[in-house]
Design a protein around this motif. Structure first.
Motif, mmCIF file in Angstrom:
data_model
loop_
_atom_site.group_PDB
_atom_site.id
_atom_site.type_symbol
_atom_site.label_atom_id
_atom_site.label_comp_id
_atom_site.label_asym_id
_atom_site.label_seq_id
_atom_site.Cartn_x
_atom_site.Cartn_y
_atom_site.Cartn_z
ATOM 1 N N ASP B 10 15.025 -37.226 52.078
ATOM 2 C CA ASP B 10 16.400 -36.876 51.721
ATOM 3 C C ASP B 10 16.643 -36.478 50.363
ATOM 4 O OD1 ASP B 10 19.283 -36.463 52.249
ATOM 5 O OD2 ASP B 10 19.491 -37.931 51.078
ATOM 6 N N LEU B 11 15.769 -37.267 49.314
ATOM 7 C CA LEU B 11 15.797 -36.703 48.068
ATOM 8 C C LEU B 11 14.882 -35.469 47.755
ATOM 9 C CD1 LEU B 11 15.121 -40.150 46.141
ATOM 10 C CD2 LEU B 11 16.988 -38.427 45.853
ATOM 11 N N ARG B 13 14.114 -33.333 50.196
ATOM 12 C CA ARG B 13 15.266 -32.203 50.645
ATOM 13 C C ARG B 13 16.192 -31.619 49.534
ATOM 14 N NH1 ARG B 13 16.838 -34.749 54.597
ATOM 15 N NH2 ARG B 13 15.116 -34.691 55.799
ATOM 16 N N LYS B 14 16.784 -32.451 49.270
ATOM 17 C CA LYS B 14 17.759 -32.106 48.296
ATOM 18 C C LYS B 14 17.176 -31.476 47.114
ATOM 19 C CE LYS B 14 21.341 -35.422 49.466
ATOM 20 N NZ LYS B 14 21.861 -36.899 49.034
ATOM 21 N N ALA B 15 16.197 -32.100 46.666
ATOM 22 C CA ALA B 15 15.198 -31.451 45.459
ATOM 23 C C ALA B 15 15.050 -29.864 45.683
ATOM 24 C CB ALA B 15 14.434 -32.255 44.873
ATOM 25 N N ASN B 16 14.454 -29.760 46.919
ATOM 26 C CA ASN B 16 13.909 -28.406 47.249
ATOM 27 C C ASN B 16 15.205 -27.582 47.311
ATOM 28 O OD1 ASN B 16 11.302 -28.937 47.427
ATOM 29 N ND2 ASN B 16 11.272 -29.547 49.300
ATOM 30 N N GLU B 17 16.275 -27.934 47.938
ATOM 31 C CA GLU B 17 17.460 -27.170 47.857
ATOM 32 C C GLU B 17 17.927 -26.601 46.659
ATOM 33 O OE1 GLU B 17 20.152 -29.452 50.332
ATOM 34 O OE2 GLU B 17 18.951 -28.973 52.249
ATOM 35 N N LYS B 18 17.873 -27.559 45.525
ATOM 36 C CA LYS B 18 18.422 -27.358 44.263
ATOM 37 C C LYS B 18 17.499 -26.472 43.433
ATOM 38 C CE LYS B 18 20.716 -31.500 43.557
ATOM 39 N NZ LYS B 18 21.355 -32.659 42.892
#
Lengths: 358, 461
Positions: B10-11, B13-18
């Motif tokens: 999850d971390l 995935r979120k990092a990639n999205e940012k």
């Protein structure tokens, strides 16, 4: 196909057809020319005109060995007619051959000798009482027993096997030059002493002598003009290699007897005849074969015949590497048939090719 | 604290999205400097080779691009001023009256502009339709009704403002536009004429002629306007095309939907071609009845200026010649020797330099010129014999004994354009300078003829 491909294709085609070359060049043909060798004149009053390469006539040449002497011949022939012209070598015993064909020279014809040129008979030998018999070998062939006669000019290898009554035997060989000028005109003389020594010397012109090498039983023993050898109480074969200042050389051989019992063999030259005719050095011979018979200058008295050499040019080198000369000449000679003795006269202008020994 | 796998995912995935990348062109310029430089293209070699050929036609390159453009523009103007071109370029049957035709042209012109600008399908008044029949009796009515009707219909369409304005001018709005003054009196005159004695034939004829003249002038003035507009708006584009050697101009014929504009265009410029051909010709030696055959492949350039063009190229020719030569000598020595060289040339390989000028007329072209030959090589059956004994018998390449390196042919021929870039043609060639010399063969044929058919692929842009 785009432009680049088209250009590439064409350039490749250019490269292919432009670069494919043959390595071996075409044969270079010799230039056409007129006949080189000719024979024009009259034979027995009939005119003749022959050219090598025309009507089947060919020019052949070479060097024949006629009784040990080189005979430089050249002939125009179609196998039905033969016109052969030859010249003997001269100064036969010289180590370096000289060309006997020079512009402006007038050569004599080799005339048949009317005498015996060499005769060695057992009965005429000084020690004939001691000799049982003699076997004569001429050019390694047993030719005669006891008596040997030679009438043809030439250079012969004559060997005599002397068989004595005491069962002893000695063989003596000599090269005998007959009908030609012997430049090495020296004869070996000897005296056997009672002490087993033999005194040897040469009879001849000492001023023309360049050197002499004495051998006893094939072993060199001295180079003096005259010498005394301790031979012992046996038979010895004594040889002398003699060289003249003119460059001629000859090996002469005799046999001596240390026992002083008469078992010697004298110099063969003592049996050679004195010549009253021209020697055959550079002598010319002309032979014609026509109508089934040979006509030859050798068969006729032709001391008046002559051949004048007008021109000599180096023409070619034959397969053996020997030079071939183109000789222009004029011939006026008398010939006789070998079969009928018919005499004919010839008057010819010739351009013949002669190969010469280097 | 321990992280579960799901939490880590999850971390991530979120990092990639940012993640966001700011675009800076400078980065790419820096990257470009790091990239390996492009290797020099081998195409350079092509052009070195081509330069040799180009030198032969260098005279044609003395015309610079500016001159070409000027020439083209003048030429185009001169033709456009002539209004007949427009008529001849429409699909109007022959039995249609001049008035109908001109009206059709006018309408088509307007409609085409609308179509051009808006990309909408134009609805042209078709010849023989009801509308046409209605104004057939009265040209004045046509002027009153048809044009305004079109004007109305045009004004109702989804139009480009500039086109609308221009169309309004074209329709003769006499109150608002000065250029429309030319049209206004004509309409009035037509109206008056139509109100007069209709039975007066002469007047009627005069009327018709006058009306025709007026229409012609009207159309002409519109054409001029159009030209001026086109010159203003299209000239830059035209210039680019002309630099490329293309003149998008039709003086005869129309686009038939199959992209066969080639007969209607006059090409102007230089283009590359690739050509292949086949030839048959008379024997090169008189007493040897052996005809020649040849294949050739080559390329070159054609510089075309309207009807005329000049061609220069380079080609390889494979000629099957079957020429027999012999060399004999008789050499006397101790005997006689007959030497003989037999040279049986089977093929010649030539480099040809075709130079010609061509006259183009629609699909047809006549050409004449010279073909310069250089002997690259040959294929020969060689025998050497001495006294009839064959001592050598072999095939030899590249021999030129008995041959000349250079030759020249005069050619005259015809070509037919099968397609815009494909020409099929035939040449007749006369060998002016023979490639056989008299060294070995004395019966060389004088000026043997040969026929050549070729197909030429051009690369016009």
């Amino acid at each position: 196909m785009n432009a680049k491909k088209a250009i590439f294709l064409v350039l490749m085609l250019v490269a292919v057809v432009g670069c494919k070359k043959n390595k071996e060049p075409l044969a270079v043909l010799p230039e056409s020319n007129d006949p080189v060798f000719t024979l024009i004149g009259s034979v027995d009053g009939q005119g003749i005109s022959f050219s090598a390469g025309v009507n089947g006539m060919k020019m052949k040449n070479g060097i024949e060995n006629r009784n040990g002497v080189a005979y430089h011949f050249s002939e125009m022939t179609d196998n039905q007619l033969i016109y052969r012209l030859g010249v003997f070598e001269g100064n036969v015993n010289r180590l370096e051959k000289v060309i006997g064909l020079k512009e402006g020279d007038t050569l004599h014809f080799a005339e048949k000798f009317n005498q015996t040129l060499f005769s060695m008979r057992k009965s005429e030998l000084a020690n004939a009482a001691k000799i049982d018999y003699i076997r004569w070998y001429v050019n390694n062939e047993l030719t005669a027993t006891n008596d040997l006669e030679i009438s043809e000019p030439g250079k012969y290898a004559v060997c005599g096997e002397f068989y004595f009554y005491d069962s002893s035997k000695v063989t003596v060989c000599n090269d005998i030059l007959l009908g030609f000028e012997e430049e090495v005109d020296y004869k070996i003389a000897h005296i056997s002493g009672n002490s087993g020594s033999v005194k040897l010397w040469l009879n001849g012109d000492p001023d023309n002598l360049e050197s002499v090498q004495w051998y006893m039983d094939n072993e060199p023993v001295s180079t003096e003009f005259a010498l005394t050898l301790p031979v012992g109480n046996v038979q010895r074969v004594i040889s002398a290699r003699i060289r003249t200042k003119t460059g001629a050389e000859r090996l002469k051989t005799i046999a001596v007897d240390g026992m002083v019992d008469g078992r010697f063999v004298q110099d063969f030259d003592n049996s050679a005849a004195s010549l009253v005719q021209n020697v055959w050095d550079f002598g010319v011979g002309l032979e014609i074969y026509k109508n089934g018979q040979w006509f030859s200058t050798f068969e006729s008295d032709n001391y008046k015949s002559k051949m004048i050499i007008d021109k000599v040019d180096l023409y070619d080198v034959n397969q053996d590497g020997k030079p071939v000369y183109k000789v222009s000449c004029r011939i006026d000679a008398k010939m006789a048939s070998q079969t009928t003795g018919q005499t004919i006269f010839v008057n010819l202008h010739c351009v013949y090719a002669f190969v010469v020994e280097q | 604290m321990s992280w579960t796998d799901d939490q880590i995912d999850d971390l991530a995935r979120k990092a990639n999205e940012k993640l966001s990348f700011s675009y800076d062109p400078a980065f790419f310029k820096e990257m470009e400097t790091l990239l390996p430089k492009k290797k020099k293209s081998l195409g350079f070699l092509w052009w070195i080779t081509s330069a040799v050929v180009l030198a032969a036609i260098g005279v044609f390159w003395t015309l610079n691009t500016t001159q070409n453009i000027e020439w083209a523009v003048k030429s185009m103007e001169g033709r456009l001023v002539n209004g007949k071109r427009t008529i001849s370029s429409t699909n109007i049957p022959e039995n249609v009256t001049l008035a109908e035709a001109k009206a059709t042209v006018e309408a088509a012109d307007v409609q085409s502009r609308i179509s051009q600008k808006n990309g909408t399908e134009a609805i042209l008044p078709s010849v023989g339709s009801k509308k046409t029949q209605s104004f057939e009796g009265s040209t004045a009515q046509f002027n009153k009704n048809v044009l305004p009707a079109q004007s109305k219909s045009l004004s109702n369409g989804d139009r480009n403002p500039s086109t609308v304005e221009k169309t309004t001018v074209d329709q003769g709005n006499d109150e608002t536009n000065e250029p429309a003054k030319t049209n206004a009196p004509v309409i009035e005159k037509n109206d008056l004429t139509s109100g007069g004695t209709s039975a007066a034939n002469e007047e009627s004829n005069d009327f018709s002629e006058t009306q025709s003249l007026v229409l012609e002038k009207e159309i002409e003035s519109k054409e001029k306007e159009k030209i001026s507009t086109e010159n203003e708006t299209r000239l830059p584009v035209e210039s680019i095309l002309l630099v490329r050697g293309y003149e998008p101009f039709q003086f005869k014929g129309v686009y038939d939907g199959r992209f066969t504009k080639f007969p209607a265009r006059l090409y102007r410029g230089t283009y590359f071609y690739f050509q292949g051909g086949f030839s048959m010709g008379q024997a090169l030696v008189e007493n040897q009845n052996k005809n020649t055959k040849a294949l050739d492949f080559g390329f070159g350039f054609i510089h075309q200026r309207g009807y005329w063009s000049a061609q220069a190229g380079l080609s390889v020719e494979f000629q099957k010649a079957d020429v027999e030569m012999e060399e004999r000598t008789t050499h006397y020595s101790y005997d006689v020797s007959n030497f003989q060289n037999n040279l049986y040339y089977r093929e010649f390989y030539k480099l040809d330099l075709p130079l010609s000028i061509q006259l183009h007329k629609n699909k047809h072209q006549m050409q004449t010129g010279f073909n310069l030959n250089y002997l690259l090589g040959s294929k020969m059956q060689y025998t050497f014999s001495e006294n009839t004994v064959v001592k050598r018998d072999e095939t030899i390449y590249g021999e030129n004994k008995g041959l000349k390196l250079f030759g020249a042919q005069y050619t005259i021929g015809y070509g037919y354009s099968l397609h815009k870039n494909l020409v099929l043609g035939a040449n007749i060639r006369v060998q002016l300078t023979h490639q056989l010399n008299n060294q070995l063969e004395h019966n060389v044929a004088t000026k043997p003829l040969s026929g050549n058919i070729f197909i030429r692929k051009t690369f016009k842009r």
